[in-house]
Motif scaffolding. Structure first.
Motif, mmCIF file in Angstrom:
data_model
loop_
_atom_site.group_PDB
_atom_site.id
_atom_site.type_symbol
_atom_site.label_atom_id
_atom_site.label_comp_id
_atom_site.label_asym_id
_atom_site.label_seq_id
_atom_site.Cartn_x
_atom_site.Cartn_y
_atom_site.Cartn_z
ATOM 1 N N SER A 1 26.826 36.171 36.907
ATOM 2 C CA SER A 1 26.050 35.634 38.031
ATOM 3 C C SER A 1 26.257 36.458 39.296
ATOM 4 C CB SER A 1 26.442 34.180 38.308
ATOM 5 O OG SER A 1 27.747 34.111 38.893
ATOM 6 N N GLY A 2 27.351 37.216 39.338
ATOM 7 C CA GLY A 2 27.670 37.993 40.523
ATOM 8 C C GLY A 2 28.123 37.158 41.701
ATOM 9 N N VAL A 3 28.379 35.873 41.473
ATOM 10 C CA VAL A 3 28.742 34.991 42.579
ATOM 11 C C VAL A 3 30.196 35.225 42.983
ATOM 12 C CG1 VAL A 3 29.119 32.594 43.265
ATOM 13 C CG2 VAL A 3 27.033 33.229 42.047
ATOM 14 N N LYS A 4 30.367 35.518 44.270
ATOM 15 C CA LYS A 4 31.683 35.606 44.893
ATOM 16 C C LYS A 4 31.619 34.885 46.234
ATOM 17 C CE LYS A 4 33.044 40.208 43.140
ATOM 18 N NZ LYS A 4 33.528 41.552 43.584
ATOM 19 N N PHE A 5 32.762 34.394 46.669
ATOM 20 C CA PHE A 5 32.851 33.712 47.961
ATOM 21 C C PHE A 5 34.129 34.155 48.646
ATOM 22 C CE2 PHE A 5 34.587 29.997 50.337
ATOM 23 C CZ PHE A 5 33.613 29.912 51.326
ATOM 24 N N ALA A 6 34.020 34.469 49.918
ATOM 25 C CA ALA A 6 35.199 34.789 50.726
ATOM 26 C C ALA A 6 35.093 34.037 52.039
ATOM 27 C CB ALA A 6 35.294 36.291 50.984
ATOM 28 N N ALA A 7 36.234 33.651 52.577
ATOM 29 C CA ALA A 7 36.255 32.884 53.822
ATOM 30 C C ALA A 7 37.373 33.386 54.714
ATOM 31 C CB ALA A 7 36.442 31.396 53.533
ATOM 32 N N SER A 8 37.140 33.286 56.020
ATOM 33 C CA SER A 8 38.172 33.683 56.974
ATOM 34 C C SER A 8 39.348 32.723 56.951
ATOM 35 C CB SER A 8 37.574 33.749 58.383
ATOM 36 O OG SER A 8 37.040 32.486 58.754
ATOM 37 N N THR A 9 39.138 31.529 56.408
ATOM 38 C CA THR A 9 40.198 30.532 56.286
ATOM 39 C C THR A 9 40.715 30.546 54.851
ATOM 40 O OG1 THR A 9 39.064 29.184 57.937
ATOM 41 C CG2 THR A 9 40.775 28.103 56.630
ATOM 42 N N PRO A 10 41.940 30.974 54.613
ATOM 43 C CA PRO A 10 42.435 31.147 53.239
ATOM 44 C C PRO A 10 42.335 29.893 52.383
ATOM 45 C CG PRO A 10 43.912 32.212 54.796
ATOM 46 C CD PRO A 10 42.922 31.441 55.618
ATOM 47 N N GLN A 11 42.549 28.718 52.975
ATOM 48 C CA GLN A 11 42.518 27.485 52.195
ATOM 49 C C GLN A 11 41.139 27.252 51.581
ATOM 50 O OE1 GLN A 11 43.621 24.013 54.423
ATOM 51 N NE2 GLN A 11 43.542 22.641 52.648
ATOM 52 N N MET A 12 40.078 27.567 52.328
ATOM 53 C CA MET A 12 38.720 27.404 51.798
ATOM 54 C C MET A 12 38.513 28.285 50.571
ATOM 55 S SD MET A 12 36.178 27.343 55.070
ATOM 56 C CE MET A 12 36.229 26.041 56.307
ATOM 57 N N GLU A 13 38.891 29.536 50.715
ATOM 58 C CA GLU A 13 38.677 30.485 49.626
ATOM 59 C C GLU A 13 39.506 30.116 48.399
ATOM 60 O OE1 GLU A 13 39.406 35.237 48.981
ATOM 61 O OE2 GLU A 13 38.601 34.574 50.919
ATOM 62 N N ALA A 14 40.749 29.738 48.617
ATOM 63 C CA ALA A 14 41.614 29.371 47.496
ATOM 64 C C ALA A 14 41.069 28.148 46.767
ATOM 65 C CB ALA A 14 43.031 29.105 47.997
ATOM 66 N N GLN A 15 40.569 27.167 47.524
ATOM 67 C CA GLN A 15 40.042 25.956 46.898
ATOM 68 C C GLN A 15 38.767 26.259 46.114
ATOM 69 O OE1 GLN A 15 41.781 23.436 46.504
ATOM 70 N NE2 GLN A 15 40.916 21.497 47.193
ATOM 71 N N TYR A 16 37.971 27.200 46.597
ATOM 72 C CA TYR A 16 36.749 27.580 45.880
ATOM 73 C C TYR A 16 37.093 28.112 44.489
ATOM 74 C CZ TYR A 16 32.290 29.798 44.792
ATOM 75 O OH TYR A 16 31.113 30.159 44.179
ATOM 76 N N TYR A 17 38.018 29.053 44.415
ATOM 77 C CA TYR A 17 38.331 29.649 43.111
ATOM 78 C C TYR A 17 39.148 28.703 42.230
ATOM 79 C CZ TYR A 17 36.121 33.818 44.783
ATOM 80 O OH TYR A 17 35.173 34.686 45.245
ATOM 81 N N ARG A 18 39.861 27.779 42.846
ATOM 82 C CA ARG A 18 40.488 26.719 42.051
ATOM 83 C C ARG A 18 39.409 25.872 41.381
ATOM 84 N NH1 ARG A 18 43.336 21.366 44.531
ATOM 85 N NH2 ARG A 18 43.658 20.282 42.557
ATOM 86 N N ALA A 19 38.330 25.588 42.123
ATOM 87 C CA ALA A 19 37.229 24.813 41.545
ATOM 88 C C ALA A 19 36.583 25.564 40.387
ATOM 89 C CB ALA A 19 36.196 24.489 42.616
ATOM 90 N N VAL A 20 36.397 26.872 40.537
ATOM 91 C CA VAL A 20 35.830 27.659 39.439
ATOM 92 C C VAL A 20 36.739 27.582 38.213
ATOM 93 C CG1 VAL A 20 35.147 29.966 38.679
ATOM 94 C CG2 VAL A 20 34.625 29.220 41.017
ATOM 95 N N ARG A 21 38.029 27.766 38.424
ATOM 96 C CA ARG A 21 38.983 27.736 37.312
ATOM 97 C C ARG A 21 38.961 26.380 36.600
ATOM 98 N NH1 ARG A 21 42.811 29.255 40.027
ATOM 99 N NH2 ARG A 21 43.832 27.304 40.586
ATOM 100 N N GLU A 22 38.981 25.297 37.363
ATOM 101 C CA GLU A 22 38.991 23.972 36.744
ATOM 102 C C GLU A 22 37.653 23.658 36.083
ATOM 103 O OE1 GLU A 22 40.586 20.754 38.969
ATOM 104 O OE2 GLU A 22 42.311 21.898 39.706
ATOM 105 N N LEU A 23 36.558 24.171 36.649
ATOM 106 C CA LEU A 23 35.254 23.960 36.024
ATOM 107 C C LEU A 23 35.207 24.624 34.650
ATOM 108 C CD1 LEU A 23 32.313 22.928 36.246
ATOM 109 C CD2 LEU A 23 31.738 25.142 37.258
ATOM 110 N N LEU A 24 35.719 25.831 34.544
ATOM 111 C CA LEU A 24 35.750 26.501 33.240
ATOM 112 C C LEU A 24 36.568 25.690 32.240
ATOM 113 C CD1 LEU A 24 36.166 30.262 34.262
ATOM 114 C CD2 LEU A 24 34.069 28.973 33.831
ATOM 115 N N GLY A 25 37.574 24.979 32.738
ATOM 116 C CA GLY A 25 38.375 24.120 31.869
ATOM 117 C C GLY A 25 37.640 22.880 31.399
#
Length: 544
Positions: free
Chosen positions: A34-58
């Protein structure tokens, strides 16, 4: 905190596989396509985004001996027709279309010979003990098809859905009203809702064709079930025409369902939809039913605006600090408990991922952002991805690794700050960033990318501007607060005003600057090198 070009460069070099850390390489590879990536100036936002991706794959696992499909997640070990197999899979299709298509197809594959679809598919097989309908399957299938183009899949699903429509008409219209009847609580998925007090959870003998005839209220003509079928039939008309058949019959049936909905379930004085019991009385519980009906595209723009003013954006009704409550706040039966599976008070994530269909059908983009901002604020600090939220504090409630809340985070970020492919073959580039609504104010910046038809698009949003690139070359730059609608190639189609205030400035293109001024929810179409206003509905402010 990273800023400007640094954030964009960090997103470009971000290794999704390493960041997500998922175990299933095939699923991760599909996400990466999909080419989807997300980056944020606030580390917590970005970390939570990729945590959501990881848990969704689960949440993607084999069911009934087949290939991996999406599961509801948490305590729900299966795929439910009301949610996982409809709205959840519809959202997933923008990121992982193959998994989404298998999820839709699982219901057709397990259809009974009499036409009944399973209400869920589990590792052990299909289950048929209730109907449990909310989001229209045909709309989700159509939306996926418009993005994927698999005509054989569309034909298979059309046949299954047409047979199911006949089954519902045969077994769930015992009173001859033309509406669709609920035989139990579970038919709607409104577990523990005051709407269903003194009504059994399951049909008689767990048979979806039977109800307890000794119950003083059953069967109910249910507004959400009736609206579901009305919307379903409208999209079956589109699918029929796409497959070379006549859609007129389906449109006639859809209108008959709408007529039955208003004749049996609508109170004009209240401006609300209620269940109609066997005695001809309304069950006057103001619940999530209203949002469900509106999300099925019932009513015109004026009808929706009134529903916003009286109910959805009313802080005495459903517009809590973290909306939407599942029962009106001023109903004495409202229950604030959010630590168990309840539709009698707390905010449920299924309501939140269904809501955009209601708002966007009536061009209420700004009002929807007032829902997105607080929910993202709650999700960014959530210790787990729960089914429910406290409407007052945003604290996470029942269960964890719940796919509707995982998809809510991914969907809301894309709608607010990302690049979203649409079934009308356009792309939405939205120039907003998550707002800091809790504690001290802070300015956030985001970057987002997506691959469309082999082309890499990128969007960077700051507190003042949005800039987009196509394969590394400038596509446009615009002041913050607008949504830029393009073709799938990136050609400018229109602008939409996404702020309460008017946004004024220039749209910078490689060919030059184009001045504009745009109001809340206004749409400016791009014609012959200039913008022309085609819609200007204003806003409906919150009410008390």
């Amino acid at each position: 905190m990273a800023r400007g070009n640094d954030l964009l460069e960090r997103m470009r070099t971000l290794d999704v596989a390493t960041t997500v850390g998922a175990a299933d390489s095939a699923l991760l590879a599909e996400w990466q396509r999909s080419g989807v990536k997300f980056a944020a100036s606030t580390p917590q936002m970005e970390a939570q985004y990729y945590r959501a991706v990881r848990e969704l794959l689960g949440c993607i696992r084999p069911a009934a001996g087949g290939a991996p499909i999406l599961y509801e997640g948490g305590v729900y070990n299966g795929c439910w027709l009301e949610s996982t197999g409809t709205i959840n899979a519809e959202l997933l299709a923008r990121f992982m279309p193959d998994v989404a298509q298998r999820t839709f197809a699982a219901f057709a594959a397990h259809q009974r010979t009499d036409g009944c679809l399973p209400y869920k598919v589990t590792p052990e097989g299909p289950v048929f003990s209730q109907i449990q309908l909310v989001s229209p399957l045909a709309r989700s299938v159509w939306t996926h098809y418009r993005l994927s183009g698999d005509r054989d899949f569309l034909g298979t699903m059309y046949k299954a859905m047409a047979r199911y429509d006949e089954w519902l008409a045969t077994w769930r219209n015992t009173r001859g009203t033309g509406g669709v009847e609920a035989f139990c609580t579970y038919d709607t998925g409104h577990d523990l809702s005051a709407r269903f007090w003194h009504i059994p959870d399951s049909p008689q003998n767990n048979d979806p064709t039977r109800y307890n005839a000794d119950n003083p209220l059953l069967p109910l003509v249910a507004p959400d079930l009736t609206a579901n079928v009305a919307c379903q039939r409208s999209y079956l008309a589109l699918i029929a025409e796409e497959l070379g058949e006549d859609g007129a019959l389906w449109r006639g049936k859809a209108q008959a369902s709408v007529d039955a909905l208003f004749a049996n379930c609508f109170d004009a004085d209240d401006g609300f939809f209620y269940d109609l019991d066997r005695n001809g009385n309304f069950i006057r519980v103001q619940s999530d039913v209203l949002l469900r009906v509106l999300a099925c595209e019932i009513g015109d723009d004026d009808f929706f605006a009134e529903a916003l003013q009286r109910y959805l954006l009313n802080t005495r009704k459903f517009f809590a600090r973290f909306p939407f409550t599942s029962i009106a706040l001023d109903d004495p039966r409202y229950d604030a408990a959010f630590d168990y599976n309840s539709w009698s008070g707390p905010t449920n994530f299924l309501s939140l991922i269904r809501a955009p269909h209601a708002f966007e059908a009536h061009h209420r983009h700004v009002e929807l952002s007032w829902v997105i901002h607080p929910i993202l604020s709650a999700l960014f600090r959530a210790p787990r991805f729960a089914q429910t939220l406290s409407p007052f504090t945003g604290d996470a409630g029942y269960t964890e690794q719940y796919s509707p809340s995982l998809l809510c985070l991914l969907d809301y970020i894309e709608r607010l700050s990302g690049i979203m492919p649409r079934p009308d073959q356009t792309l939405w580039f939205t120039g907003l960033v998550p707002q800091q609504i809790e504690h001290r104010d802070a300015q956030h910046e985001t970057a987002y990318s997506r691959v469309v038809d082999g082309v890499t698009f990128e969007l960077a949003n700051s507190a003042s501007a949005s800039t987009a690139w196509r394969d590394g070359q400038l596509l446009f730059a615009v002041p913050r607060g607008a949504r830029i609608v393009t073709s799938r190639r990136g050609d400018i189609v229109s602008l939409i005003g996404m702020s309460v205030r008017d946004v004024e400035g220039v749209l910078t293109l490689p060919a030059g600057d184009i001045p504009f001024r745009i109001a809340s929810n206004e749409q400016l179409d791009f014609n012959n090198g200039r913008f022309v206003s085609v819609r200007k509905p204003g806003i409906v402010p919150p009410s008390t």
